[in-house]
Write a protein that holds these residues in place. Structure first.
Motif, PDB file in Angstrom:
ATOM      1  N   GLU A  61       0.831  -1.209   0.000  1.00 24.56           N
ATOM      2  CA  GLU A  61       0.000   0.000   0.000  1.00 24.56           C
ATOM      3  C   GLU A  61       0.859   1.250   0.000  1.00 24.56           C
ATOM      4  O   GLU A  61       0.532   2.237  -0.682  1.00 24.56           O
ATOM      5  N   PHE A  62       1.968   1.220   0.738  1.00 23.55           N
ATOM      6  CA  PHE A  62       2.832   2.396   0.734  1.00 23.55           C
ATOM      7  C   PHE A  62       3.434   2.629  -0.647  1.00 23.55           C
ATOM      8  O   PHE A  62       3.406   3.751  -1.173  1.00 23.55           O
ATOM      9  N   LEU A 125       9.089  10.420   9.640  1.00 19.55           N
ATOM     10  CA  LEU A 125       8.180  11.110   8.734  1.00 19.55           C
ATOM     11  C   LEU A 125       7.097  10.115   8.330  1.00 19.55           C
ATOM     12  O   LEU A 125       7.361   9.181   7.561  1.00 19.55           O
ATOM     13  N   TRP A 126       5.880  10.296   8.854  1.00 16.35           N
ATOM     14  CA  TRP A 126       4.783   9.364   8.612  1.00 16.35           C
ATOM     15  C   TRP A 126       3.891   9.901   7.498  1.00 16.35           C
ATOM     16  O   TRP A 126       3.445  11.036   7.559  1.00 16.35           O
ATOM     17  N   PRO A 127       3.613   9.112   6.470  1.00 16.35           N
ATOM     18  CA  PRO A 127       2.779   9.603   5.355  1.00 16.35           C
ATOM     19  C   PRO A 127       1.323   9.767   5.790  1.00 16.35           C
ATOM     20  O   PRO A 127       0.686   8.816   6.244  1.00 16.35           O
ATOM     21  N   THR A 128       0.782  10.938   5.611  1.00 18.28           N
ATOM     22  CA  THR A 128      -0.618  11.175   5.965  1.00 18.28           C
ATOM     23  C   THR A 128      -1.559  10.386   5.058  1.00 18.28           C
ATOM     24  O   THR A 128      -2.697  10.100   5.433  1.00 18.28           O
ATOM     25  N   LEU A 130      -1.343   7.342   4.313  1.00 22.08           N
ATOM     26  CA  LEU A 130      -1.453   5.952   4.775  1.00 22.08           C
ATOM     27  C   LEU A 130      -1.434   5.952   6.300  1.00 22.08           C
ATOM     28  O   LEU A 130      -0.452   5.572   6.934  1.00 22.08           O
ATOM     29  N   PRO A 131      -2.524   6.384   6.935  1.00 18.79           N
ATOM     30  CA  PRO A 131      -2.527   6.560   8.385  1.00 18.79           C
ATOM     31  C   PRO A 131      -2.332   5.262   9.169  1.00 18.79           C
ATOM     32  O   PRO A 131      -1.898   5.290  10.320  1.00 18.79           O
ATOM     33  N   GLY A 132      -2.642   4.116   8.567  1.00 24.44           N
ATOM     34  CA  GLY A 132      -2.474   2.856   9.279  1.00 24.44           C
ATOM     35  C   GLY A 132      -1.040   2.375   9.371  1.00 24.44           C
ATOM     36  O   GLY A 132      -0.753   1.400  10.070  1.00 24.44           O
ATOM     37  N   VAL A 136       1.004  -0.512  12.243  1.00 29.54           N
ATOM     38  CA  VAL A 136       1.609  -1.749  11.752  1.00 29.54           C
ATOM     39  C   VAL A 136       3.108  -1.768  12.043  1.00 29.54           C
ATOM     40  O   VAL A 136       3.659  -2.779  12.494  1.00 29.54           O
ATOM     41  N   ILE A 137       3.774  -0.646  11.814  1.00 24.44           N
ATOM     42  CA  ILE A 137       5.221  -0.575  12.047  1.00 24.44           C
ATOM     43  C   ILE A 137       5.529  -0.667  13.544  1.00 24.44           C
ATOM     44  O   ILE A 137       6.483  -1.351  13.951  1.00 24.44           O
ATOM     45  N   THR A 138       4.744  -0.004  14.373  1.00 24.45           N
ATOM     46  CA  THR A 138       4.970  -0.070  15.821  1.00 24.45           C
ATOM     47  C   THR A 138       4.811  -1.502  16.333  1.00 24.45           C
ATOM     48  O   THR A 138       5.604  -1.980  17.148  1.00 24.45           O
TER      49      THR A 138
END
Length: 333
Positions: A61-62, A125-128, A130-132, A136-138
């Motif tokens: 998705e990213f 830097l988190w992409p807005t 793809l808020p999920g 998932v990364i955490t």
């Protein structure tokens, strides 16, 4: 040098749930694999297929986001070397790696800028778009950190030290890093460098590769071993910090990734388990039979190995991302 194995050794972590003989067998296999090859397949790790599939779905998705959404979190905007790197934006040994990726590391408030490696702490830097991604990364960071610490404790015992000898280095502000990486297919006539030959600068790496996607090669002697993914396994390797801790009894091993065939792609997620930037890895007092086979830390003037993790990772970051270094840290280049 003995004849190269046909493939990497397989180490079964489920043995740790058995009796003492099983646990001893696991530790022997762990030590032998990293002494002789530096890489192995880890099975029996307990992370479910559902969790792993969710990670790869999120990675797809990213990478499917529009370029503008990915460029919004481009690493060039981060003095901490976090964020998205477009094709051709990273270098290994001075040559371009043909992949795109996003780097997401443990987030801490910076403690200052001296020593210079402290500049690496900071936000992602988190992409807005793809808020999920953050959740998932955490979750993946927590699962792999627990797995990494368990491995470190078993390595310690296998090397004749106390189980907790490595714990202080990881007790506060461990420097974990996750990369989502996509290698696109390339024509056979093109340069095959997905990522060039290198050693990891830290302690250990847990690599998850999309099923059926080869390309990883591990150096053994004067040749290379192909290391395609196998069912339900991580590929695990040690880095330069473990070589330092064992005076070369365990060796960081050169490895590389070749680009996949045209019309295909390869997704991978390496997790780097490392201590705090300011932590110095302990020098283990090895049993005599192991010490006799420890031939010292590799001496390479172009790549000096430090016991302080921050020195190693800063060196690697400055070389891999010269554009980020020039923009945010001109005093270091």
């Amino acid at each position: 040098m003995t004849q190269a194995p046909a493939t990497l050794p397989v180490v079964d972590m489920s043995l740790l749930d058995g009796d003492e003989a099983d646990r001893a067998a696991f530790r022997d296999a762990l030590r032998t694999a990293t002494h002789e090859v530096g890489f192995f397949y880890l099975v029996g790790h307990g992370i479910s297929r559902e969790v792993r599939d969710r990670l790869f779905t999120t990675a797809r998705e990213f990478f499917a986001l529009p370029d503008d959404a990915k460029f919004d979190v481009e690493m060039l905007k981060s003095p901490h070397f976090r964020g998205y790197t477009r094709f051709g934006g990273e270098y290994t040994a001075g040559s371009v790696d043909w992949r795109e990726q996003i780097d997401l590391a443990a987030e801490y408030e910076p403690l200052g800028d001296q020593p210079a490696y402290l500049r690496l702490d900071g936000p992602n830097l988190w992409p807005t778009a793809l808020p999920g991604l953050r959740a998932v990364i955490t979750d993946w960071q927590e699962r792999c950190s627990a797995l990494g610490l368990r491995l470190m404790r078993e390595w310690a015992v296998s090397l004749g030290s106390s189980r907790d000898v490595f714990d202080p280095a990881f007790a506060q502000r461990p420097s974990t890093l996750i990369k989502l990486v996509r290698y696109p297919g390339r024509e056979e006539s093109a340069d095959r460098q997905g990522v060039g030959a290198h050693k990891d600068p830290g302690v250990l790496t847990l690599l998850l590769v999309e099923p059926g996607k080869g390309g990883l090669q591990v150096q053994y002697g004067d040749g290379w071993i192909d290391a395609p993914p196998i069912e339900d396994a991580f590929v695990v390797n040690i880095g330069e910090a473990m070589e330092f801790a064992t005076d070369g009894y365990l060796k960081a091993t050169m490895h590389r990734v070749e680009s996949p065939k045209p019309g295909t792609e390869r997704l991978s997620v390496p997790f780097f388990f490392n201590p705090a930037l300011s932590a110095t890895m302990p020098r283990l007092e090895l049993p005599p039979e192991f010490a006799a086979e420890a031939d010292g830390v590799t001496e390479d003037p172009a790549n000096p190995i430090s016991g302080t993790f921050g020195d190693n990772i800063l060196k690697a970051r400055l070389r891999a991302h010269p554009d980020v270094a020039a923009r945010h840290h001109p005093d270091l280049v």
